[in-house]
Design an enzyme around this catalytic site. Structure first.
Site, PDB file in Angstrom:
ATOM      1  CD  GLU A 212      17.481  31.076   2.745  1.00 60.02           C
ATOM      2  OE1 GLU A 212      18.213  32.029   2.448  1.00 60.02           O
ATOM      3  OE2 GLU A 212      16.678  30.569   1.954  1.00 60.02           O
TER       4      GLU A 212
ATOM      5  CB  SER B 243      16.100  40.609   5.334  1.00 56.04           C
ATOM      6  OG  SER B 243      14.830  40.456   4.745  1.00 56.04           O
TER       7      SER B 243
ATOM      8  N   GLY C 106      13.033  38.298   2.165  1.00 52.72           N
ATOM      9  CA  GLY C 106      12.472  39.357   1.334  1.00 52.72           C
ATOM     10  C   GLY C 106      11.575  40.324   2.086  1.00 52.72           C
TER      11      GLY C 106
ATOM     12  CE  LYS D  24      15.321  34.528  -2.961  1.00 51.14           C
ATOM     13  NZ  LYS D  24      14.427  34.925  -1.881  1.00 51.14           N
TER      14      LYS D  24
ATOM     15  CD  GLU E  12      11.762  32.632  -2.508  1.00 52.74           C
ATOM     16  OE1 GLU E  12      12.486  32.359  -3.479  1.00 52.74           O
ATOM     17  OE2 GLU E  12      11.976  33.604  -1.753  1.00 52.74           O
TER      18      GLU E  12
ATOM     19  CG  HIS F 263      14.722  28.957  -1.286  1.00 53.83           C
ATOM     20  ND1 HIS F 263      13.585  29.722  -1.141  1.00 53.83           N
ATOM     21  CD2 HIS F 263      15.769  29.770  -1.016  1.00 53.83           C
ATOM     22  CE1 HIS F 263      13.953  30.955  -0.802  1.00 53.83           C
ATOM     23  NE2 HIS F 263      15.267  31.003  -0.712  1.00 53.83           N
TER      24      HIS F 263
ATOM     25  CG  ASN G 175      18.517  32.135  -4.295  1.00 51.23           C
ATOM     26  OD1 ASN G 175      18.413  31.986  -5.516  1.00 51.23           O
ATOM     27  ND2 ASN G 175      17.609  31.712  -3.437  1.00 51.23           N
TER      28      ASN G 175
HETATM   29  P1  13P Z   1      16.443  37.918   0.776  1.00 46.44           P
HETATM   30  O1  13P Z   1      17.901  38.157   0.993  1.00 46.44           O
HETATM   31  O2  13P Z   1      15.852  38.688  -0.367  1.00 46.44           O
HETATM   32  O3  13P Z   1      15.646  38.034   2.038  1.00 46.44           O
HETATM   33  O4  13P Z   1      16.302  36.367   0.311  1.00 46.44           O
HETATM   34  C1  13P Z   1      16.909  35.412   1.091  1.00 46.44           C
HETATM   35  C2  13P Z   1      16.853  34.130   0.384  1.00 46.44           C
HETATM   36  O5  13P Z   1      15.794  33.579   0.150  1.00 46.44           O
HETATM   37  C3  13P Z   1      18.135  33.546  -0.060  1.00 46.44           C
HETATM   38  O6  13P Z   1      17.952  32.243  -0.510  1.00 46.44           O
END
Ligand code: 13P
Length: 255
Positions: free
Chosen positions: A174, A214, A180, A8, A100, A98, A6
């Site tokens: 997640e 992560s 993150g 982002k 976010e 997601h 991903n």
């Molecule tokens: P990270 O791997 O940066 O923690 O992000 C995970 C994520 O949101 C994948 O969709």
């Protein structure tokens, strides 16, 4: 196994070409695909087409996913992108709900359910994300949160396709506290999610469980268990193509 990068809101055309150049240096992709292990990349919308053509021109067996889509079919929805447009660009699936998107763009459980059924009707593979915040975990509310996020989606799917079979749905656990942050869940957390899904939603849901939060080349081996985890959703670490290679090497080694 679905291994999903991903991206982002990251990457530009030049960076995408260099990324694929690094991945092209490994000749095991086709053999991995034949074992059912596949890399999917979810770039920002403007690069879906470019990424697809760059993948094809290098003969790489990667799939392209979108990071979101509109629940409506078509029409006056300024700024939105439809499932039909994604299909038209050769996109194979879509990340939905997601954290976010829930946190910064007010996406609700009901909207995620609408989008999931639309994706399925368009033949797009949905990757539905769910997971609790740290406060919810501390308050012992994990299962309540998972159910709240999963139930409306399940209900819509079952209603839309009768007995609940058809295009498989991936369910990406997640936990918000692991995204993150460098703080990952442990395998025990994922086992707990897996058995909750199996007990409450059946084998079909449990067998589509992915983990994200992560994940990197150091943590990945400890988070994987055959029969429990069917793939990973990786953000930060998979912005670095050498890390993608290290993760594949560590988990799947020689074909
Ligand atoms: P990270 O791997 O940066 O923690 O992000 C995970 C994520 O949101 C994948 O969709």
């Amino acid at each position: 196994m679905h291994m999903i990068a991903n991206w982002k809101m990251n990457m530009t055309r030049g960076e995408i070409a260099s990324y694929l150049d690094v991945l092209s240096g490994d000749d095991r992709w086709q053999a991995w695909k034949e074992r059912g292990i596949r890399l999917f990349i979810a770039p920002p919308y403007p690069y879906l087409d470019f990424l697809g053509s760059q993948i094809r021109s290098r003969n790489l067996p990667f799939g392209v996913l979108a990071q979101n889509m509109c629940a409506f079919e078509k029409g006056a929805y300024t700024g939105e992108v439809s499932g039909a447009m994604l299909r038209d660009l050769g996109v194979e699936g879509v990340l939905l709900g997601h954290s976010e998107r829930r946190q910064y763009f007010g996406e609700t459980d009901a909207a995620v359910a609408e989008k999931t059924t639309r994706a399925l009707s368009m033949g797009l593979m949905p990757v539905v994300c769910f997971g609790e915040t740290w406060e919810e975990r501390e308050a012992g509310r994990c299962t309540e949160v998972w159910n709240r996020q999963i139930e409306p989606v399940r209900e819509r799917i079952v209603k839309a396709r009768g007995e609940g079979t058809g295009t498989p749905v991936n369910w990406a656990y997640e936990p918000v506290w692991a995204i993150g942050t460098g703080r990952t869940a442990v395998l025990e957390n994922i086992r707990e999610v897996s058995s909750h899904l199996r007990k409450n939603f059946g084998d079909e849901v449990a067998s589509g469980l992915l983990y994200g939060g992560s994940v990197n080349d150091e943590s990945v081996s400890g988070l994987w268990e055959k029969g429990t985890v069917h793939g990973f959703l990786v953000g930060t670490a998979f912005l670095e193509p050498k890390c993608v290679l290290r993760v594949f090497d560590r988990l799947f080694g020689c074909p």
